[in-house]
Design a protein around this motif. Structure first.
Motif, short mmCIF file in Angstrom:
data_model
loop_
_atom_site.label_atom_id
_atom_site.label_comp_id
_atom_site.label_asym_id
_atom_site.label_seq_id
_atom_site.Cartn_x
_atom_site.Cartn_y
_atom_site.Cartn_z
N SER A 117 0.81 -1.22 0.00
CA SER A 117 0.00 0.00 0.00
C SER A 117 0.85 1.27 0.00
O SER A 117 0.52 2.25 -0.67
CB SER A 117 -0.94 0.01 1.21
OG SER A 117 -0.21 -0.07 2.42
N ALA A 118 1.96 1.25 0.74
CA ALA A 118 2.77 2.46 0.88
C ALA A 118 3.74 2.67 -0.28
O ALA A 118 4.16 3.79 -0.55
CB ALA A 118 3.56 2.43 2.18
N ARG A 119 4.12 1.57 -0.97
CA ARG A 119 5.04 1.64 -2.10
C ARG A 119 6.31 2.45 -1.76
O ARG A 119 6.61 3.47 -2.39
CB ARG A 119 4.35 2.24 -3.32
CG ARG A 119 3.21 1.40 -3.84
CD ARG A 119 3.73 0.13 -4.50
NE ARG A 119 2.65 -0.78 -4.87
CZ ARG A 119 2.82 -1.88 -5.59
NH1 ARG A 119 4.03 -2.20 -6.01
NH2 ARG A 119 1.81 -2.67 -5.89
N PRO A 120 7.07 2.01 -0.75
CA PRO A 120 8.27 2.77 -0.37
C PRO A 120 9.39 2.59 -1.38
O PRO A 120 9.43 1.62 -2.14
CB PRO A 120 8.65 2.13 0.97
CG PRO A 120 8.17 0.71 0.84
CD PRO A 120 6.89 0.80 0.06
N ASP A 121 10.31 3.56 -1.38
CA ASP A 121 11.54 3.45 -2.18
C ASP A 121 12.61 2.69 -1.43
O ASP A 121 13.52 2.11 -2.03
CB ASP A 121 12.07 4.85 -2.51
CG ASP A 121 11.05 5.69 -3.25
OD1 ASP A 121 10.63 5.29 -4.35
OD2 ASP A 121 10.65 6.75 -2.70
N ALA A 122 12.53 2.73 -0.10
CA ALA A 122 13.54 2.10 0.75
C ALA A 122 12.89 1.58 2.02
O ALA A 122 11.83 2.06 2.42
CB ALA A 122 14.67 3.07 1.07
N VAL A 123 13.55 0.61 2.65
CA VAL A 123 13.11 0.07 3.93
C VAL A 123 14.29 0.09 4.89
O VAL A 123 15.38 -0.38 4.54
CB VAL A 123 12.56 -1.36 3.80
CG1 VAL A 123 12.09 -1.88 5.16
CG2 VAL A 123 11.43 -1.42 2.79
#
Length: 232
Positions: free
Chosen positions: A52-58
């Motif tokens: 849902s958030a579609r992050p670029d990094a974790v």
């Protein structure tokens, strides 16, 4: 979820301990050009939130529950191969570092890392570089890069080092002044001194020298992320 702002790196934070989780979220949100977009307390929720958030990094915590967290990292890389994963860890054991890198982690920092180094590691990992904390000096076996520091013949002052950290993060002279509570003219003076001491042609060249020193094998694609290259 709102549409991400252009140029903002969206970061998901995965940490068990609430205090650490809040701390990492704060470090991310305080870093220019970055935004925390979620902080699941359990590794098994990481995939769901990433959908849902579609992050670029974790940014992940590697502590006592390392095995489950690394499994989550593997799942994230399989499902979202473009996501950059940076670990904040308690162990300096080379075997643990190797295990993390094998699981798809591209940045391995120790728990006492700074917000500046964390932000830089996220950007470098997004550019495809492997980052290992400078405090981890030597790893036997050769599979983990040895991180070196750039050591000019004339050492940088503490303030010049602060300005250089800001340059690596792509900050403009005005923003550096705001962050360090100094005037823009003072920033320009420090930048000139940094370029002279590093033997750099310009800001981008200075950043590339830093990245080459800290990331063995770096071809410096990461320095294209820096802002305002025309400034002194």
């Amino acid at each position: 979820m709102s549409i991400a702002m252009a140029g903002v790196t969206r970061v998901l934070v995965l940490a068990d301990a609430p205090v650490l989780r809040r701390g990492l979220v704060g470090m991310i949100d305080e870093t220019a050009g970055m935004q925390a977009v979620g902080a699941p307390g359990e590794p098994r929720r990481a995939l769901v939130l990433a959908e849902s958030a579609r992050p670029d990094a974790v940014v992940v915590e590697l502590g006592p529950g390392r095995g489950e967290t690394l499994n989550a990292c593997r799942d994230l890389r399989r499902r979202f191969p473009r996501i950059a994963i940076v670990a904040v860890a308690t162990s300096e054991d080379p075997a643990v570092v190797n295990e993390a890198l094998s699981a798809g982690v591209r940045g391995y920092l120790l728990m006492n890392t700074s917000a500046t180094l964390l932000g830089w590691a996220v950007l470098a990992a997004r550019a495809g570089r492997t980052v290992v904390d400078p405090q981890i000096r030597r790893v036997e076996g050769g599979t983990v890069p040895v991180v070196r520091e750039l050591t000019p013949e004339v050492p940088l002052t503490r303030r010049e080092s602060d300005v250089l950290d800001e340059l690596v993060l792509g900050q403009s002279n005005r923003k550096i002044g705001e962050n360090l509570f100094i005037s823009e003219d003072t920033v320009k003076s420090h930048v000139k001194a940094i370029l002279r001491k590093l033997g750099a042609r310009d800001r981008a060249h200075a950043v590339s020298l830093v990245l080459k020193a800290r990331i063995p094998g770096c071809t410096c694609g990461a320095h294209s992320l820096t802002a305002a290259p025309a400034e002194v």
